[in-house]
Write a protein that holds these residues in place. Structure first.
Motif, short mmCIF file in Angstrom:
data_model
loop_
_atom_site.label_atom_id
_atom_site.label_comp_id
_atom_site.label_asym_id
_atom_site.label_seq_id
_atom_site.Cartn_x
_atom_site.Cartn_y
_atom_site.Cartn_z
N MET A 192 0.83 -1.21 0.00
CA MET A 192 0.00 0.00 0.00
C MET A 192 0.86 1.26 0.00
O MET A 192 0.40 2.32 -0.42
N GLY A 193 2.13 1.15 0.44
CA GLY A 193 3.02 2.32 0.51
C GLY A 193 3.07 3.12 -0.79
O GLY A 193 2.79 4.33 -0.80
N PRO A 194 3.44 2.52 -1.89
CA PRO A 194 3.53 3.29 -3.15
C PRO A 194 2.19 3.83 -3.64
O PRO A 194 2.15 4.64 -4.57
N LEU A 195 1.10 3.41 -3.01
CA LEU A 195 -0.22 3.96 -3.38
C LEU A 195 -0.62 5.14 -2.50
O LEU A 195 -1.61 5.82 -2.78
N GLU A 219 -10.81 2.84 -6.35
CA GLU A 219 -11.66 2.89 -7.55
C GLU A 219 -11.71 4.27 -8.21
O GLU A 219 -11.79 4.39 -9.43
N ARG A 220 -11.63 5.30 -7.39
CA ARG A 220 -11.66 6.67 -7.94
C ARG A 220 -10.37 7.02 -8.67
O ARG A 220 -10.26 8.08 -9.26
N HIS A 221 -9.39 6.15 -8.59
CA HIS A 221 -8.08 6.48 -9.17
C HIS A 221 -7.67 5.47 -10.25
O HIS A 221 -6.49 5.22 -10.47
N GLY A 222 -8.67 4.86 -10.84
CA GLY A 222 -8.39 3.97 -11.98
C GLY A 222 -7.98 2.57 -11.60
O GLY A 222 -7.47 1.82 -12.44
N LEU A 223 -8.20 2.22 -10.33
CA LEU A 223 -7.78 0.89 -9.87
C LEU A 223 -8.92 0.21 -9.11
O LEU A 223 -9.64 0.88 -8.37
N VAL A 224 -9.07 -1.07 -9.28
CA VAL A 224 -10.07 -1.81 -8.52
C VAL A 224 -9.33 -2.63 -7.46
O VAL A 224 -8.51 -3.48 -7.80
N GLY A 225 -9.61 -2.33 -6.19
CA GLY A 225 -8.95 -3.07 -5.10
C GLY A 225 -9.58 -4.44 -4.97
O GLY A 225 -10.75 -4.56 -4.64
N LEU A 226 -8.82 -5.50 -5.25
CA LEU A 226 -9.40 -6.85 -5.23
C LEU A 226 -9.27 -7.51 -3.86
O LEU A 226 -10.19 -8.15 -3.39
N CYS A 227 -8.09 -7.40 -3.25
CA CYS A 227 -7.92 -7.95 -1.91
C CYS A 227 -6.66 -7.40 -1.28
O CYS A 227 -5.80 -6.84 -1.98
N ALA A 228 -6.59 -7.53 0.04
CA ALA A 228 -5.37 -7.16 0.76
C ALA A 228 -4.69 -8.44 1.20
O ALA A 228 -5.35 -9.39 1.64
N TYR A 229 -3.38 -8.47 1.05
CA TYR A 229 -2.60 -9.60 1.56
C TYR A 229 -1.75 -9.12 2.73
O TYR A 229 -1.55 -7.91 2.92
N ASP A 230 -1.20 -10.08 3.47
CA ASP A 230 -0.34 -9.73 4.61
C ASP A 230 1.02 -9.22 4.17
O ASP A 230 1.56 -9.63 3.14
N SER A 231 1.55 -8.34 4.99
CA SER A 231 2.95 -7.97 4.81
C SER A 231 3.64 -7.98 6.16
O SER A 231 4.68 -7.35 6.34
#
Ligand code: GTR
Length: 324
Positions: A90-93, A132-144
């Motif tokens: 998520m950092g680079p986003l 979604e408002r930025h041209g991307l569809v968030g599908l899932c979050a994984y662990d880090s």
């Protein structure tokens, strides 16, 4: 003109499998990590689910090891539909999608279990929806897992030990602020440049979880790993909205569900890899020490107010704190 990756991939697909009339759509997915890393394997698993559930109509091809570029570049290309899927942290986003700042805030989650429950529930859905408002569809979050500092200069135990250190961070304003809060100099760099930056002394330190510290071999050039566990910024799998919108409805649903179903699989791989990486870096000469976590949490606290600076973001933070 932008390349039509999805269309090209479709035309190029050599395996028009299944019924003669069924076309195969192959989605290209980017990842900075090497083959075998839990995020790479998780997206492959998701691809297998998608393929099985569509009788081969939908496939996913994972380009690991930065074959398609560093995270920030690939994110741009994903927004334009040149790359269909992208697994990034998520950092680079952060600078693009404000909601992604929230789960990366220092010492927000009580532990990994709290992070997992949060990201699996409505709060996680809300954060993913922000893309979604930025041209991307968030599908899932994984662990880090949790990110901790590592230095080439010596053990870090207190925020004072960070003072004046040049610390590589992800390309994100949040991360620059986190370093400022402990008196360090943030150096934003793409992940692929960190090894040589540590090796040549361009930076003194960096921060990451066990599997990344291990697979990137940063432990060879920054041996002092301080278990600060200052952030649990999760990974995210996004689809290009352009690519997603071009998919037939039924395939959109399959893709979303396949991504969700890959999360428990990812976590199984993640837990195993974390244990294996911890052992491997110790074997490889890394020296691990504990830190004064309360002192780090105190020093980093002002970053919360600075970045959770709208009602929406403050609301997300409050919901996370209240959630059990
Ligand atoms: C890792 C993450 C990568 C990348 C990297 C970094 O933990 O899995 O996607 O963001 O950190 O620090 O650049």
């Amino acid at each position: 003109m932008q390349r039509r990756a999805l269309m090209l991939a479709t035309l190029a697909a050599p395996w028009l499998a299944g019924r003669a009339s069924a076309q195969t759509i192959t989605l290209r997915s980017a990842d900075t990590h090497p083959d075998g890393y839990p995020t790479v394997e998780a997206v492959k698993i998701m691809g297998r689910f998608a393929e099985e559930r569509t009788g081969g109509r939908l496939r996913v091809q994972v380009f690991h090891s930065r074959q398609l570029g560093e995270e920030r570049e690939t994110l741009e290309q994903t927004r334009f539909g040149v790359i269909d899927l992208n697994r990034v942290n998520m950092g680079p986003l952060n600078n693009l999608v404000p909601e992604t700042v929230v789960p990366g805030l220092p010492f927000l989650f009580r532990d990994e279990a709290h992070m997992r429950r949060t990201m699996d529930g409505p709060i996680g859905e809300d954060i993913l929806a922000g893309a979604e408002r930025h041209g991307l569809v968030g599908l899932c979050a994984y662990d880090s897992g949790a990110r901790s500092f590592y230095s080439r200069r010596g053990a870090v135990r207190t925020p004072e030990d960070m003072r004046g250190l040049r610390v590589r961070v992800q390309q994100s304003d949040l991360w620059v602020a986190i370093m400022r809060a402990v008196g360090a100099n943030a150096t934003p760099l793409p992940f692929g440049e960190v090894y040589s930056a540590l090796q040549t002394g361009v930076v003194d330190a960096a921060e990451n979880n066990w599997p990344s510290y291990h697979s990137s071999r940063h432990f060879e050039v920054a041996r002092f790993y301080a278990e600060s566990e200052h952030s649990m910024s999760p990974e995210i799998l996004v689809a290009s909205k352009r690519s997603f919108d071009r998919l037939p409805r039924d395939l959109q649903g399959v893709l979303r569900q396949a991504a969700r179903d890959s999360v428990p699989e990812m976590r199984r791989l993640w837990d195993a890899q974390t244990a294996a990486s911890r052992a491997a870096v110790a074997q490889g000469g890394a020296q691990v020490n504990a830190v004064d976590k309360e002192a780090f949490a105190r020093a980093m606290a002002p970053v919360h107010q600075q970045f959770a600076n709208t009602d929406r973001l403050r609301g997300l933070v409050a919901r996370i704190r209240e959630s059990v």
